[in-house]
Design a protein around this motif. Structure first.
Motif, mmCIF file in Angstrom:
data_model
loop_
_atom_site.group_PDB
_atom_site.id
_atom_site.type_symbol
_atom_site.label_atom_id
_atom_site.label_comp_id
_atom_site.label_asym_id
_atom_site.label_seq_id
_atom_site.Cartn_x
_atom_site.Cartn_y
_atom_site.Cartn_z
ATOM 1 N N MET A 129 0.841 -1.188 0.000
ATOM 2 C CA MET A 129 0.000 0.000 0.000
ATOM 3 C C MET A 129 0.878 1.242 0.000
ATOM 4 N N ASN A 130 0.606 2.136 -0.898
ATOM 5 C CA ASN A 130 1.389 3.346 -1.040
ATOM 6 C C ASN A 130 0.825 4.426 -0.133
ATOM 7 N N ASN A 131 1.652 4.935 0.771
ATOM 8 C CA ASN A 131 1.210 5.964 1.706
ATOM 9 C C ASN A 131 1.807 7.318 1.392
ATOM 10 N N LYS A 132 2.249 7.523 0.174
ATOM 11 C CA LYS A 132 2.840 8.798 -0.195
ATOM 12 C C LYS A 132 1.757 9.766 -0.658
ATOM 13 N N VAL A 133 1.964 11.038 -0.269
ATOM 14 C CA VAL A 133 1.086 12.114 -0.724
ATOM 15 C C VAL A 133 1.954 13.278 -1.176
ATOM 16 N N ILE A 134 1.335 14.131 -1.953
ATOM 17 C CA ILE A 134 2.016 15.349 -2.392
ATOM 18 C C ILE A 134 1.398 16.523 -1.673
ATOM 19 N N TYR A 135 2.274 17.386 -1.144
ATOM 20 C CA TYR A 135 1.841 18.648 -0.566
ATOM 21 C C TYR A 135 2.191 19.748 -1.566
ATOM 22 N N ALA A 136 1.190 20.309 -2.198
ATOM 23 C CA ALA A 136 1.375 21.443 -3.101
ATOM 24 C C ALA A 136 0.994 22.697 -2.327
ATOM 25 N N ILE A 137 1.961 23.594 -2.160
ATOM 26 C CA ILE A 137 1.755 24.792 -1.346
ATOM 27 C C ILE A 137 1.630 26.002 -2.263
ATOM 28 N N TYR A 138 0.573 26.808 -2.004
ATOM 29 C CA TYR A 138 0.282 27.995 -2.802
ATOM 30 C C TYR A 138 0.282 29.213 -1.885
ATOM 31 N N ASN A 139 0.542 30.392 -2.468
ATOM 32 C CA ASN A 139 0.517 31.614 -1.656
ATOM 33 C C ASN A 139 -0.610 32.563 -2.064
ATOM 34 N N ASP A 140 -1.526 32.101 -2.918
ATOM 35 C CA ASP A 140 -2.658 32.928 -3.344
ATOM 36 C C ASP A 140 -3.895 32.037 -3.471
ATOM 37 N N ASP A 141 -5.017 32.509 -2.956
ATOM 38 C CA ASP A 141 -6.228 31.683 -2.983
ATOM 39 C C ASP A 141 -6.797 31.540 -4.390
ATOM 40 N N ALA A 147 -10.061 18.188 -12.885
ATOM 41 C CA ALA A 147 -10.210 17.905 -14.312
ATOM 42 C C ALA A 147 -9.259 16.797 -14.758
ATOM 43 N N ALA A 148 -8.094 16.708 -14.102
ATOM 44 C CA ALA A 148 -7.119 15.663 -14.429
ATOM 45 C C ALA A 148 -7.410 14.364 -13.675
ATOM 46 N N HIS A 149 -8.483 14.321 -12.908
ATOM 47 C CA HIS A 149 -8.950 13.143 -12.168
ATOM 48 C C HIS A 149 -7.953 12.660 -11.111
ATOM 49 N N HIS A 150 -7.315 13.621 -10.418
ATOM 50 C CA HIS A 150 -6.469 13.281 -9.280
ATOM 51 C C HIS A 150 -7.305 13.455 -8.019
ATOM 52 N N HIS A 151 -7.059 12.591 -7.029
ATOM 53 C CA HIS A 151 -7.866 12.620 -5.801
ATOM 54 C C HIS A 151 -7.262 13.579 -4.783
ATOM 55 N N ILE A 152 -8.009 14.625 -4.439
ATOM 56 C CA ILE A 152 -7.592 15.588 -3.424
ATOM 57 C C ILE A 152 -7.998 15.034 -2.061
ATOM 58 N N GLU A 153 -7.016 14.788 -1.210
ATOM 59 C CA GLU A 153 -7.295 14.273 0.136
ATOM 60 C C GLU A 153 -7.843 15.386 1.038
ATOM 61 N N GLU A 154 -7.136 16.522 1.060
ATOM 62 C CA GLU A 154 -7.506 17.605 1.966
ATOM 63 C C GLU A 154 -6.879 18.900 1.476
ATOM 64 N N ILE A 155 -7.486 20.020 1.872
ATOM 65 C CA ILE A 155 -6.917 21.333 1.593
ATOM 66 C C ILE A 155 -6.893 22.111 2.897
ATOM 67 N N PHE A 156 -5.754 22.688 3.220
ATOM 68 C CA PHE A 156 -5.577 23.476 4.435
ATOM 69 C C PHE A 156 -5.423 24.936 4.035
ATOM 70 N N PHE A 171 -1.489 28.197 1.439
ATOM 71 C CA PHE A 171 -2.551 27.221 1.216
ATOM 72 C C PHE A 171 -1.893 25.909 0.819
ATOM 73 N N LEU A 172 -2.384 24.797 1.352
ATOM 74 C CA LEU A 172 -1.775 23.494 1.072
ATOM 75 C C LEU A 172 -2.829 22.535 0.538
ATOM 76 N N MET A 173 -2.517 21.907 -0.579
ATOM 77 C CA MET A 173 -3.390 20.881 -1.139
ATOM 78 C C MET A 173 -2.671 19.541 -1.006
#
Length: 174
Positions: free
Chosen positions: A1-13, A25-34, A143-145
């Protein structure tokens, strides 16, 4: 089981909103947004279902109205009837206009207090809860996705760099 995630950090909403739309649109699963503050329309952009908390608030208000009605009928009519201001206490219906402020306040009281309890239970927020914030900057100005990886790590890293992320990290979740 793969437990890796990507944290993409943004500075503008606004950049975050565009990135969420591109990610969906690219059909990637967003786990959470902070986010450091509520972002209008983010729930719709993520495709989240509408909340049912309003139904709970209505039910709690009805419970408060019922408790107020039963309480006033017992106290002012059954247990200790009094002639206040020339109004006889023969029945609840005759005196109901005088009871409207109490009914309103009890409706609001029950709805507000039970909604706070429901919100904390639904969000699993307790005084002893450990913070789940993955990056302290999300409480200030970033902001973190969080997106799950399915054997496409390099593709996702380049994808999120192209969406305007100021930082992209691959994290092993426990």
């Amino acid at each position: 089981m793969n437990n890796k995630v990507i944290y993409a950090i943004y500075n503008d909403d606004d950049v975050l909103m565009d990135a969420v739309k591109q990610t969906r649109a690219a059909h990637h699963h967003i786990e959470e947004i902070f986010t450091p503050f509520p972002v209008h329309g983010l729930d719709k952009a993520m495709g989240l279902a509408p909340t049912r908390l309003a139904i709970c608030a209505f039910i709690y208000g009805c419970i408060g109205l019922a408790v107020a009605t039963i309480m006033m009928n017992y106290i002012m009519i059954t247990d200790w009837p009094q002639d206040i201001g020339g109004k006889p206490s023969f029945s609840y219906i005759q005196n109901m206009p005088a009871f409207v402020p109490v009914m309103f306040e009890m409706t609001v009281f029950f709805s507000a207090h039970l909604m706070v309890i429901t919100f904390y239970m639904r969000s699993k927020l307790w005084p002893w809860k450990v913070a789940e914030n993955p990056d302290v900057r999300t409480t200030d100005d970033h902001f973190l996705m969080e997106v799950s990886i399915n054997n496409n790590e390099e593709e996702l890293v380049s994808f999120f760099q192209n969406t305007g992320a100021v930082e992209v990290k691959v994290i092993e979740k426990h």
